[in-house]
Structures are given as C-alpha cells and as structure tokens.
Design an enzyme around this catalytic site. Structure first.
Site, short mmCIF file in Angstrom:
data_model
loop_
_atom_site.label_atom_id
_atom_site.label_comp_id
_atom_site.label_asym_id
_atom_site.label_seq_id
_atom_site.Cartn_x
_atom_site.Cartn_y
_atom_site.Cartn_z
N LYS A 264 0.26 4.31 -0.36
CA LYS A 264 -0.32 5.54 0.23
C LYS A 264 -0.02 6.73 -0.69
CE LYS A 264 -0.02 3.32 4.66
NZ LYS A 264 -0.05 3.42 6.10
N GLU B 156 -6.92 5.16 7.27
CA GLU B 156 -6.60 6.56 6.98
C GLU B 156 -7.73 7.24 6.22
OE1 GLU B 156 -2.81 5.71 5.19
OE2 GLU B 156 -2.06 5.12 7.17
N SER C 255 2.85 -2.24 10.24
CA SER C 255 4.29 -2.36 10.51
C SER C 255 4.87 -3.74 10.16
CB SER C 255 4.60 -1.99 11.96
OG SER C 255 4.24 -0.65 12.22
N ASN D 222 0.88 -1.16 0.00
CA ASN D 222 0.00 0.00 0.00
C ASN D 222 0.92 1.22 0.00
OD1 ASN D 222 -1.79 2.07 0.47
ND2 ASN D 222 -2.29 1.45 2.57
N GLU E 38 -6.00 -4.58 10.15
CA GLU E 38 -4.93 -3.65 10.45
C GLU E 38 -5.23 -2.87 11.74
OE1 GLU E 38 -2.68 -2.50 6.59
OE2 GLU E 38 -4.43 -1.20 6.75
N HIS F 18 -9.57 1.85 4.08
CA HIS F 18 -8.36 1.92 4.90
C HIS F 18 -8.61 2.88 6.06
CE1 HIS F 18 -4.29 2.83 6.15
NE2 HIS F 18 -3.94 1.69 5.60
N GLY G 248 2.15 2.16 10.67
CA GLY G 248 3.18 3.19 10.55
C GLY G 248 3.87 3.55 11.86
#
Ligand code: PGA
Length: 250
Positions: free
Chosen positions: A12, A97, A213, A10, A167, A95, A173
């Site tokens: 991003k 985010e 991660s 991914n 996730e 996602h 991250g």
C-alpha cells in the site's frame, strides 16, 4: 496438476525507497522458499530499488496499480511499458481501496486487465464484497458480476495465467479475518464462475488468493483450502511475520 501457491505482499502507501530496501534485506532470508511464488507489490517509486535489492532472490517485485493507456497526457499515471521495462511481472488491479478512493470501476478494471495481458504482465485482480452486501446475502452474486466484467474479452489462455484476489472489504485491515469456510466458499464460487465463462481446464489453472487480515496464525488453515492458492497480504507483509506466512506449511 497442482497449482503453485502465490503469496503476495501489498505494501500500500508504506515504505520510502530506502525503507523498502531495508525491509527487503530483512525479509530476504525469511521468505526463501522454492515451492511458492513470492511477490512484493510495492509503491511505484520503490519498484526500481526493490528490484535491485531483490536481485538473486526468489522475491519478485510487483506494482500496486497501472494505467490502461500506453502513454501520453495522463499526469501522475504509470504505464504498463514502464513497469515491464523496470522488470515488473505482476500488477495488482482493482484493489478495493482504489475502487473506493480513486473511482475505479469494474469497467476500468477490465481495461487494465486487458492492457496488462497485452504487455505480458500478470494481473492480480481484486474482488470482494462489503459487510452490507454480505449481510444482504448477495456476496456471491456481487463477486460473480465483478469477475464477469473483469474478464470481458480476456482469452482463456490469458485467464489461465491470471491471479484473482478475493478480499472481503470488511476483512481488510480490520483484523477481522473471514472464516476459513467463508473464504473457501467464495473462492470456489469464483472458480466455478471461471469454469462457466471458459472451461474446466482454465478454472483448474487460475490461481485464487484470499486477502483480508491474513496473519501468521490464520495462513496455514486458509492456504490449505482446496480453492485457495495463497494470499494477498497487507499489514503483515511489512513485518517479519511475512516470513512465517510464506512458510505457512512448515
Ligand atoms: P490486510 O490488507 O492484510 O492489511 O487486511 C490486505 C489487502 O488489502 O490486500
């Protein structure tokens, strides 16, 4: 039947079109592998050059998002037909985010999942709890709710082809990877939830990734778990490490 692993990057909001091509050139020989699906989910503007760069390789190009309407006055959005026409097979949906910064909800995730299937795109459906939810002991309840809403009106046949990415938000991250036990526990709970909604055959077919991660060192143990069928990889997918992640069992 053993499920085929799926390891997806991914990217991003990273990589310009020319950087994307250069990265694919670098990673191409490193991610060569016959027994896993290798997907690079890239920014919309990178999709066309990425598909060109990945031609005649085992790399499949995916999108990071799409809209749930067919076409029309939705300035800035990308339609499923645009993705299909460009040659995309996979699309990340929901996602964390996008949920946090772009107001996506379980309901919009469900609409996008239905629309993806309508166009034969495979959704990589994201779910995951916050640190507070984990500390409150409601992780499994929360994930079950996300899954149940994401799969509303999705048929068993479609669900069998879907990919779910678990996730935990606190692991994204942050370099704080979930323990193997935590990741396996939730991925198993997701599979049980799919069995409850549909049946055992659908639960046995659906692929569930862990994300958050993932690194070259954590991947082998994570991907060896009974209910973890690969990973959704952010930071490490932009580096040569992604080659080691794809080759986690070598
Ligand atoms: P990360 O991102 O691997 O950088 O934690 C994972 C993701 O957000 O999909």
């Amino acid at each position: 039947m053993a499920r085929r692993k799926i390891i997806a990057g991914n990217w991003k909001m990273n990589m310009t079109p020319s950087q994307a091509v250069a990265l694919i050139e670098t990673l191409k020989p490193l991610v060569k592998k016959d027994d896993v699906d290798v997907v690079f989910c890239v920014p919309a503007i990178d999709i066309i050059p990425a598909i060109e760069a990945a031609k005649d390789t085992n790399i499949q190009i995916g999108a990071e998002n799409m809209y749930f309407e067919e076409k029309g006055a939705y300035t800035g959005e990308i339609s499923p037909e645009m993705l299909v026409d460009a040659g995309v097979k996979y699309v990340i949906i929901g996602h964390s985010e996008r949920r946090e910064y772009f107001a996506e909800t379980d309901e919009t995730v469900n609409k996008k999942v239905l629309k993806a299937f309508e166009h034969d795109l495979t959704p990589i459906i994201c779910c995951g709890e916050t640190l507070t939810q984990r500390e409150q002991g409601v992780t499994i309840d929360f994930i079950r709710q996300q899954i149940k809403i994401a799969f509303l009106n999705v048929t068993a046949q479609q669900a069998a082809d879907a990919v779910i990415a678990y996730e935990p938000i606190w692991a994204i991250g942050t370099g704080k990877v979930a323990t193997t036990e935590q990741a396996q526990e939730v991925c198993k709970a997701i599979r049980d939830c799919i069995a409850e909604i549909y049946d055992e055959a659908t639960a046995a077919a659906i692929r569930i990734q862990y994300g958050g991660s993932v690194s070259a060192s954590s991947a082998p143990e994570l991907f060896a778990q009974a209910d973890i069928d690969g990973g959704l990889v952010g930071g490490a997918s932009l580096k040569k490490d992604f080659g080691q992640i794809v080759n986690y069992n070598k």
